[in-house]
Design a protein around this motif. Structure first.
Motif, PDB file in Angstrom:
ATOM      1  N   GLY A  80      -9.458  16.825   9.981  1.00  0.00           N
ATOM      2  CA  GLY A  80     -10.697  17.061  10.713  1.00  0.00           C
ATOM      3  C   GLY A  80     -10.591  16.867  12.217  1.00  0.00           C
ATOM      4  O   GLY A  80     -11.601  16.866  12.905  1.00  0.00           O
ATOM      5  N   PHE A  81      -9.413  16.654  12.757  1.00  0.00           N
ATOM      6  CA  PHE A  81      -9.238  16.564  14.209  1.00  0.00           C
ATOM      7  C   PHE A  81      -7.781  16.863  14.543  1.00  0.00           C
ATOM      8  O   PHE A  81      -6.936  16.964  13.635  1.00  0.00           O
ATOM      9  CB  PHE A  81      -9.656  15.187  14.740  1.00  0.00           C
ATOM     10  N   ASP A  82      -7.507  16.991  15.837  1.00  0.00           N
ATOM     11  CA  ASP A  82      -6.151  17.322  16.267  1.00  0.00           C
ATOM     12  C   ASP A  82      -5.274  16.089  16.143  1.00  0.00           C
ATOM     13  O   ASP A  82      -5.399  15.154  16.934  1.00  0.00           O
ATOM     14  CB  ASP A  82      -6.202  17.787  17.733  1.00  0.00           C
ATOM     15  N   LEU A  83      -4.421  16.086  15.159  1.00  0.00           N
ATOM     16  CA  LEU A  83      -3.613  14.899  14.876  1.00  0.00           C
ATOM     17  C   LEU A  83      -2.347  14.966  15.735  1.00  0.00           C
ATOM     18  O   LEU A  83      -1.302  15.402  15.283  1.00  0.00           O
ATOM     19  CB  LEU A  83      -3.279  14.877  13.383  1.00  0.00           C
ATOM     20  N   HIS A  84      -2.475  14.511  17.013  1.00  0.00           N
ATOM     21  CA  HIS A  84      -1.352  14.645  17.952  1.00  0.00           C
ATOM     22  C   HIS A  84      -0.087  13.994  17.403  1.00  0.00           C
ATOM     23  O   HIS A  84       1.011  14.454  17.649  1.00  0.00           O
ATOM     24  CB  HIS A  84      -1.700  14.007  19.304  1.00  0.00           C
ATOM     25  N   ARG A  85      -0.276  12.879  16.719  1.00  0.00           N
ATOM     26  CA  ARG A  85       0.911  12.161  16.241  1.00  0.00           C
ATOM     27  C   ARG A  85       1.641  12.926  15.135  1.00  0.00           C
ATOM     28  O   ARG A  85       2.777  12.618  14.832  1.00  0.00           O
ATOM     29  CB  ARG A  85       0.525  10.777  15.754  1.00  0.00           C
ATOM     30  N   GLY A  86       0.946  13.854  14.477  1.00  0.00           N
ATOM     31  CA  GLY A  86       1.606  14.718  13.493  1.00  0.00           C
ATOM     32  C   GLY A  86       2.127  13.995  12.268  1.00  0.00           C
ATOM     33  O   GLY A  86       3.000  14.522  11.559  1.00  0.00           O
ATOM     34  N   ALA A  87       1.645  12.794  12.004  1.00  0.00           N
ATOM     35  CA  ALA A  87       2.149  12.047  10.842  1.00  0.00           C
ATOM     36  C   ALA A  87       1.092  11.062  10.354  1.00  0.00           C
ATOM     37  O   ALA A  87       0.601  10.232  11.128  1.00  0.00           O
ATOM     38  CB  ALA A  87       3.421  11.282  11.220  1.00  0.00           C
ATOM     39  N   VAL A  88       0.744  11.176   9.084  1.00  0.00           N
ATOM     40  CA  VAL A  88      -0.161  10.197   8.462  1.00  0.00           C
ATOM     41  C   VAL A  88       0.403   9.831   7.088  1.00  0.00           C
ATOM     42  O   VAL A  88       1.081  10.640   6.447  1.00  0.00           O
ATOM     43  CB  VAL A  88      -1.603  10.718   8.237  1.00  0.00           C
ATOM     44  N   ALA A  89       0.074   8.629   6.652  1.00  0.00           N
ATOM     45  CA  ALA A  89       0.464   8.216   5.306  1.00  0.00           C
ATOM     46  C   ALA A  89      -0.739   7.588   4.646  1.00  0.00           C
ATOM     47  O   ALA A  89      -1.584   6.970   5.306  1.00  0.00           O
ATOM     48  CB  ALA A  89       1.616   7.205   5.380  1.00  0.00           C
ATOM     49  N   ALA A  90      -0.834   7.760   3.323  1.00  0.00           N
ATOM     50  CA  ALA A  90      -1.897   7.103   2.553  1.00  0.00           C
ATOM     51  C   ALA A  90      -1.239   6.000   1.734  1.00  0.00           C
ATOM     52  O   ALA A  90      -0.168   6.202   1.147  1.00  0.00           O
ATOM     53  CB  ALA A  90      -2.583   8.117   1.643  1.00  0.00           C
ATOM     54  N   ALA A  91      -1.877   4.836   1.724  1.00  0.00           N
ATOM     55  CA  ALA A  91      -1.289   3.698   1.008  1.00  0.00           C
ATOM     56  C   ALA A  91      -2.357   2.995   0.195  1.00  0.00           C
ATOM     57  O   ALA A  91      -3.560   3.185   0.415  1.00  0.00           O
ATOM     58  CB  ALA A  91      -0.660   2.726   2.007  1.00  0.00           C
ATOM     59  N   GLY A  92      -1.909   2.177  -0.736  1.00  0.00           N
ATOM     60  CA  GLY A  92      -2.838   1.450  -1.603  1.00  0.00           C
ATOM     61  C   GLY A  92      -3.070   0.040  -1.082  1.00  0.00           C
ATOM     62  O   GLY A  92      -2.143  -0.603  -0.578  1.00  0.00           O
ATOM     63  N   ARG A  93      -4.298  -0.428  -1.200  1.00  0.00           N
ATOM     64  CA  ARG A  93      -4.604  -1.807  -0.805  1.00  0.00           C
ATOM     65  C   ARG A  93      -4.066  -2.779  -1.838  1.00  0.00           C
ATOM     66  O   ARG A  93      -3.871  -2.400  -2.996  1.00  0.00           O
ATOM     67  CB  ARG A  93      -6.128  -1.984  -0.687  1.00  0.00           C
ATOM     68  N   LEU A  94      -3.885  -4.019  -1.426  1.00  0.00           N
ATOM     69  CA  LEU A  94      -3.434  -5.064  -2.342  1.00  0.00           C
ATOM     70  C   LEU A  94      -4.532  -6.119  -2.441  1.00  0.00           C
ATOM     71  O   LEU A  94      -5.301  -6.299  -1.494  1.00  0.00           O
ATOM     72  CB  LEU A  94      -2.145  -5.709  -1.811  1.00  0.00           C
ATOM     73  N   PRO A  95      -4.600  -6.832  -3.564  1.00  0.00           N
ATOM     74  CA  PRO A  95      -5.619  -7.886  -3.656  1.00  0.00           C
ATOM     75  C   PRO A  95      -5.384  -8.949  -2.567  1.00  0.00           C
ATOM     76  O   PRO A  95      -4.238  -9.225  -2.219  1.00  0.00           O
ATOM     77  CB  PRO A  95      -5.398  -8.495  -5.050  1.00  0.00           C
ATOM     78  N   LEU A  96      -6.476  -9.507  -2.041  1.00  0.00           N
ATOM     79  CA  LEU A  96      -6.340 -10.521  -0.989  1.00  0.00           C
ATOM     80  C   LEU A  96      -6.009 -11.872  -1.611  1.00  0.00           C
ATOM     81  O   LEU A  96      -6.606 -12.263  -2.618  1.00  0.00           O
ATOM     82  CB  LEU A  96      -7.632 -10.615  -0.182  1.00  0.00           C
ATOM     83  N   ALA A  97      -5.081 -12.592  -0.994  1.00  0.00           N
ATOM     84  CA  ALA A  97      -4.697 -13.918  -1.495  1.00  0.00           C
ATOM     85  C   ALA A  97      -5.770 -14.930  -1.110  1.00  0.00           C
ATOM     86  O   ALA A  97      -6.462 -14.757  -0.106  1.00  0.00           O
ATOM     87  CB  ALA A  97      -3.368 -14.323  -0.863  1.00  0.00           C
ATOM     88  N   PRO A  98      -5.919 -16.018  -1.887  1.00  0.00           N
ATOM     89  CA  PRO A  98      -6.826 -17.085  -1.452  1.00  0.00           C
ATOM     90  C   PRO A  98      -6.335 -17.666  -0.125  1.00  0.00           C
ATOM     91  O   PRO A  98      -5.116 -17.773   0.093  1.00  0.00           O
ATOM     92  CB  PRO A  98      -6.721 -18.132  -2.566  1.00  0.00           C
ATOM     93  N   ALA A  99      -7.283 -18.057   0.743  1.00  0.00           N
ATOM     94  CA  ALA A  99      -6.907 -18.562   2.075  1.00  0.00           C
ATOM     95  C   ALA A  99      -5.959 -19.760   1.963  1.00  0.00           C
ATOM     96  O   ALA A  99      -4.986 -19.857   2.718  1.00  0.00           O
ATOM     97  CB  ALA A  99      -8.166 -18.940   2.849  1.00  0.00           C
ATOM     98  N   ALA A 100      -6.231 -20.657   1.009  1.00  0.00           N
ATOM     99  CA  ALA A 100      -5.411 -21.879   0.907  1.00  0.00           C
ATOM    100  C   ALA A 100      -3.944 -21.519   0.660  1.00  0.00           C
ATOM    101  O   ALA A 100      -3.033 -22.153   1.192  1.00  0.00           O
ATOM    102  CB  ALA A 100      -5.941 -22.763  -0.213  1.00  0.00           C
ATOM    103  N   GLU A 101      -3.746 -20.477  -0.134  1.00  0.00           N
ATOM    104  CA  GLU A 101      -2.372 -20.045  -0.437  1.00  0.00           C
ATOM    105  C   GLU A 101      -1.705 -19.471   0.820  1.00  0.00           C
ATOM    106  O   GLU A 101      -0.547 -19.756   1.114  1.00  0.00           O
ATOM    107  CB  GLU A 101      -2.461 -18.974  -1.524  1.00  0.00           C
ATOM    108  N   LEU A 102      -2.481 -18.684   1.548  1.00  0.00           N
ATOM    109  CA  LEU A 102      -1.917 -17.999   2.711  1.00  0.00           C
ATOM    110  C   LEU A 102      -1.512 -18.971   3.825  1.00  0.00           C
ATOM    111  O   LEU A 102      -0.517 -18.765   4.516  1.00  0.00           O
ATOM    112  CB  LEU A 102      -2.938 -16.997   3.258  1.00  0.00           C
ATOM    113  N   VAL A 103      -2.308 -20.037   4.005  1.00  0.00           N
ATOM    114  CA  VAL A 103      -2.020 -20.945   5.136  1.00  0.00           C
ATOM    115  C   VAL A 103      -1.077 -22.078   4.735  1.00  0.00           C
ATOM    116  O   VAL A 103      -0.663 -22.856   5.596  1.00  0.00           O
ATOM    117  CB  VAL A 103      -3.312 -21.563   5.730  1.00  0.00           C
TER     118      VAL A 103
END
Ligand SMILES: C[S@@+](CC[C@H](N)C(=O)[O-])C[C@H]1O[C@@H](n2cnc3c(N)ncnc32)[C@H](O)[C@@H]1O
Length: 283
Positions: free
Chosen positions: A92-115
């Protein structure tokens, strides 16, 4: 090794992940129901391929296909190659960069685990500007932040513009939400972290005072707020300290990512964490 697939029909259902990239409402629907997000440009695509996020497909012009061949050839996901006009008609627009990728999201980790075990953490409250969020992640990567925690009303860091402005670093710096807001900040303090709010106003003390705070035993949490309101009273009340980057008289505040960069650089220099070594290799 997957062969590139030539495409010439903008209505090709295999390109469904890429339709209407500038239509915020449509993208929100697609991205929340299908759990998809978009990475745009060579740097972000390289960062995506190196990240744990699963690549669904890639859509590129022939020129970008050649430039990215080292990462696209070994990829096990479909790589679609089309003329610039085909890409424009799909996204839907001029994609100057000429490259896109579609990816899947991942479940978010609990904050306590991440820190757990982290020395330097960035907390972001209610930042709803995707470009500021992307710039915050770029700074986080540059200064060795090990986890980013987002308040519940913070924008989606995997939104296309945020991924782009972060130069793909949003895919490399671990992040999650802190749903219990602002009480979850108390849990960080109870876990041994020193929580420091960045605030341009008095009674915040000079950013120079980060030295002794950074020397404390637990890790350091730096917290920033949104353009306009800044940090909420509730978040400020949970902070152990407030620091400010001194400015010339008459200047209200710095951009949130700029303020974070100054303080994170200071913290990194104080040895709280080292500048990250893992960065996308080239532009
Ligand atoms: C544009 S500022 C918000 C300004 C708002 N009027 C206020 O008083 O906080 C957005 C965020 O950037 C950070 N910030 C901006 N300028 C700063 C400074 N000079 N010192 C410390 N933090 C700053 C703060 O975390 C702030 O919440």
């Amino acid at each position: 090794v997957a062969a590139a697939i030539l495409v010439d029909d903008p209505a090709d259902p295999r390109l469904g992940d890429y339709i209407g990239l500038t239509d915020a409402a449509l993208r929100h629907r697609l991205e929340t129901t299908d759990g998809v997000f978009i990475a745009e440009g060579d740097l972000a695509i390289r960062a995506l391929v190196a990240s744990p996020f699963p690549v669904r497909s890639v859509l590129v012009t022939a020129a970008r296909h050649r430039a990215l061949i080292d990462v696209l050839e070994p990829l096990g996901s479909p790589v679609y190659v089309g003329e610039p006009e085909l890409l424009r008609a799909v996204v839907g627009f001029d994609l100057h960069r000429g490259a896109v990728a579609a990816a899947g999201r991942l479940p978010l980790a609990p904050a306590a685990e991440l820190v757990s075990g982290a020395r330097l953490v960035l907390v972001v409250e209610a930042v709803n500007d995707h470009e500021n969020l992307g710039a915050l992640f770029r700074n986080a990567a540059a200064f060795g932040v090990e986890a980013v925690l987002l308040s519940p009303t913070c924008a989606d860091p995997l939104y296309r513009r945020s991924v782009r402005v972060s130069l793909g670093h949003v895919l490399g710096v671990p992040f999650t939400r802190l749903p219990d807001w602002p009480a979850g900040l108390g849990a960080l303090r109870a876990g041994g972290f020193t929580v420091v709010a960045l605030s341009p106003r008095l009674p915040a003390r000079s950013v120079d005072t980060l030295g002794p705070l950074a020397a404390a035993d637990g890790g350091l949490v730096l917290m920033v707020g949104a353009e306009g309101p800044g940090l909420s009273a509730g978040a400020l009340a949970q902070a152990d300290h407030r620091v400010r980057v001194e400015m010339a008289p008459g200047v209200d505040s710095l951009n949130v990512a700029t303020a974070a960069a100054v303080a994170l650089h200071r913290a990194a220099r104080l040895g709280v964490a080292g500048p990250a070594t893992a960065a996308p290799a080239r532009s």
